[in-house]
Design an enzyme around this catalytic site. Sequence first.
Site, PDB file in Angstrom:
ATOM      1  N   ARG A   1       0.822  -1.215   0.000  1.00 53.98           N
ATOM      2  CA  ARG A   1       0.000   0.000   0.000  1.00 53.98           C
ATOM      3  C   ARG A   1       0.847   1.253   0.000  1.00 53.98           C
ATOM      4  NH1 ARG A   1      -4.348  -0.318   4.186  1.00 53.98           N
ATOM      5  NH2 ARG A   1      -5.238  -1.289   2.350  1.00 53.98           N
ATOM      6  N   TYR A   2       1.867   1.286   0.851  1.00 53.81           N
ATOM      7  CA  TYR A   2       2.711   2.465   0.987  1.00 53.81           C
ATOM      8  C   TYR A   2       3.884   2.370   0.009  1.00 53.81           C
ATOM      9  CZ  TYR A   2       0.115   3.090   5.352  1.00 53.81           C
ATOM     10  OH  TYR A   2      -0.864   3.266   6.299  1.00 53.81           O
TER      11      TYR A   2
ATOM     12  N   ARG B   1       7.194   0.060   1.632  1.00 56.52           N
ATOM     13  CA  ARG B   1       7.118  -1.046   2.581  1.00 56.52           C
ATOM     14  C   ARG B   1       5.888  -1.907   2.314  1.00 56.52           C
ATOM     15  NH1 ARG B   1       5.690   3.761   4.304  1.00 56.52           N
ATOM     16  NH2 ARG B   1       4.161   4.128   5.962  1.00 56.52           N
TER      17      ARG B   1
ATOM     18  N   CYS C   1      -3.155 -17.673  15.623  1.00 55.50           N
ATOM     19  CA  CYS C   1      -2.642 -16.915  16.767  1.00 55.50           C
ATOM     20  C   CYS C   1      -2.702 -17.821  17.993  1.00 55.50           C
ATOM     21  CB  CYS C   1      -3.507 -15.689  17.033  1.00 55.50           C
ATOM     22  SG  CYS C   1      -3.392 -14.435  15.748  1.00 55.50           S
TER      23      CYS C   1
ATOM     24  N   CYS D   1      -8.225 -12.531  19.596  1.00 58.42           N
ATOM     25  CA  CYS D   1      -8.796 -11.324  20.190  1.00 58.42           C
ATOM     26  C   CYS D   1     -10.151 -11.091  19.523  1.00 58.42           C
ATOM     27  CB  CYS D   1      -7.889 -10.129  19.920  1.00 58.42           C
ATOM     28  SG  CYS D   1      -6.196 -10.412  20.457  1.00 58.42           S
TER      29      CYS D   1
ATOM     30  N   CYS E   1     -10.561  -8.665  16.510  1.00 52.95           N
ATOM     31  CA  CYS E   1      -9.568  -8.860  15.442  1.00 52.95           C
ATOM     32  C   CYS E   1      -9.968  -8.152  14.147  1.00 52.95           C
ATOM     33  CB  CYS E   1      -9.390 -10.347  15.164  1.00 52.95           C
ATOM     34  SG  CYS E   1      -8.181 -10.682  13.854  1.00 52.95           S
TER      35      CYS E   1
ATOM     36  N   ARG F   1      -8.608  -8.685  11.290  1.00 52.75           N
ATOM     37  CA  ARG F   1      -8.526  -9.645  10.180  1.00 52.75           C
ATOM     38  C   ARG F   1      -9.337 -10.909  10.449  1.00 52.75           C
ATOM     39  NH1 ARG F   1      -2.753  -8.434   9.943  1.00 52.75           N
ATOM     40  NH2 ARG F   1      -2.701  -6.492   8.767  1.00 52.75           N
TER      41      ARG F   1
ATOM     42  N   ASP G   1     -10.993  -0.568  14.481  1.00 53.97           N
ATOM     43  CA  ASP G   1     -11.526  -0.597  13.114  1.00 53.97           C
ATOM     44  C   ASP G   1     -12.993  -1.030  13.112  1.00 53.97           C
ATOM     45  OD1 ASP G   1      -9.063   0.068  11.900  1.00 53.97           O
ATOM     46  OD2 ASP G   1      -8.383  -2.018  12.032  1.00 53.97           O
TER      47      ASP G   1
ATOM     48  N   ASP H   1      -6.915   3.721  10.876  1.00 57.02           N
ATOM     49  CA  ASP H   1      -6.611   3.078   9.600  1.00 57.02           C
ATOM     50  C   ASP H   1      -7.848   3.323   8.725  1.00 57.02           C
ATOM     51  OD1 ASP H   1      -5.317   1.540   7.650  1.00 57.02           O
ATOM     52  OD2 ASP H   1      -4.477   0.220   9.190  1.00 57.02           O
TER      53      ASP H   1
ATOM     54  N   LYS I   1      -2.950   4.481   7.404  1.00 55.38           N
ATOM     55  CA  LYS I   1      -3.005   5.031   8.755  1.00 55.38           C
ATOM     56  C   LYS I   1      -2.969   6.557   8.719  1.00 55.38           C
ATOM     57  CE  LYS I   1      -0.531   1.015  10.551  1.00 55.38           C
ATOM     58  NZ  LYS I   1      -0.296   0.344   9.242  1.00 55.38           N
TER      59      LYS I   1
HETATM   60  C1  PLP Z   1       0.478  -0.589   9.050  1.00 55.22           C
HETATM   61  C2  PLP Z   1       0.898  -1.028   7.738  1.00 55.22           C
HETATM   62  C3  PLP Z   1       2.239  -0.912   7.346  1.00 55.22           C
HETATM   63  C4  PLP Z   1       3.316  -0.329   8.253  1.00 55.22           C
HETATM   64  O1  PLP Z   1       3.049   1.021   8.529  1.00 55.22           O
HETATM   65  P1  PLP Z   1       4.049   1.887   9.433  1.00 55.22           P
HETATM   66  O2  PLP Z   1       3.321   3.172   9.644  1.00 55.22           O
HETATM   67  O3  PLP Z   1       5.317   2.026   8.663  1.00 55.22           O
HETATM   68  O4  PLP Z   1       4.257   1.116  10.709  1.00 55.22           O
HETATM   69  C5  PLP Z   1       2.575  -1.320   6.076  1.00 55.22           C
HETATM   70  N1  PLP Z   1       1.644  -1.802   5.221  1.00 55.22           N
HETATM   71  C6  PLP Z   1       0.353  -1.912   5.551  1.00 55.22           C
HETATM   72  C7  PLP Z   1      -0.624  -2.427   4.555  1.00 55.22           C
HETATM   73  C8  PLP Z   1      -0.061  -1.531   6.826  1.00 55.22           C
HETATM   74  O5  PLP Z   1      -1.355  -1.655   7.184  1.00 55.22           O
END
Ligand code: PLP
Length: 381
Positions: free
Chosen positions: A122-123, A126, A135, A139, A142, A144, A303, A340, A347
Amino acid sequence: MREDMKRDDDVTLPPLAAKWGASVENWQDAAWQMRHACCTLEDLERVLELSPRERAALQQAGARLAVRVTPHFLSLIDPEDVADPLRRQVIPLPEELESYSEELFDPCGEQKDEKAPGLVHRYPDRVLLLCTDRCATYCRYCTRARLVSGKGRERWRLDWEGALKYLREHTEVRDVLLSGGDPLLLADEKLDAMLGELRRIPHIEFLRIGTRVPIMLPQRITPALCAMLRRHAPLFISIHCNHPHELGEDAERALGMLADSGIPLGNQSVLLRGVNDSVEVQRALVHRLLQCRVRPYYLYQCDPVVGTRHFRTRPQEGIDIISALRGFTSGYAVPQFVIDAPGGGGKVPLNPNYVVAEESGRILLRNFLGDIYEYPVTPQV
Ligand SMILES: *Cc1c(COP(=O)(O)O)cnc(C)c1O
């Protein structure tokens, strides 16, 4: 004495261990904890006095998200208190079988950004890798639940080779976050092999693991696991802890072993109605985390997952908690409050507003006590 035996010395057995006739050696064995985890109404009834509402929910709730609670986590619950904040996180209530129009099965819109089964990108730099759907304890809130525990409407699947191929081709990815499910439920050899293959991709600089194992199954944190994780540095771990009662002696020892292995530790918690929705509990939580060498990282707004309305607070409550921490305690103790964004927006940080006014030549600031200060803005040439 063998290194992996030494930690048993100062271990005390909680009173609840008697319900299983467990020895200290049994209790400290992660496999024993997993074999004796409570997964049904009958299992739980044997060790805890259940309310009629819990009993009713337990007949059906497993169909949405499996029930499982480790003996370790059960031992941290006050059996006299039906509203115990740990109990509320893991024992279903009838409310979780209700659903509302604002609720979603995939609230963070992860499916939309799935590049290979199990890989969410997404980002810009990363990715999130969903390594397992299991798990140690489930929880009830959850995010997911759709794919964790094998009971939801989706089946979890990881195409490991497909994910590796994508990561090798996408040189912009420098950070891989292993989550699930809980990656620390994988066998040491398996996790070692996965981390090793990621490490061999030259542009991947940084690895992290999201896990609730140090809280739910601290017995899993062994010297062998720590030594293996250490070899994959830089590797960070984000734990998930919501209440100071979760940080007993066993969790503290497990976290200490990880920290001693050079693994930086952060915490992600979820703001939950009836669990940690007060300044007092949040302050005690963040202080206890720092004592355990864990830096509070994120505080999540719950969420809008199907069946979790009874856990949700208003976003303003999270902002108010941050206002009550910032300036009043160590900066290291203050997490970032985030939502989120439903639909896959990622986020979004929510902060108290400290800028009162912006005028030509100055901005007016409010400090943590509410006093107003002026900062002169230097004209830019
Ligand atoms: C939370 C998340 C991350 C990591 O986000 P950071 O803000 O760098 O901790 C990466 N990918 C996805 C899809 C996420 O939900």
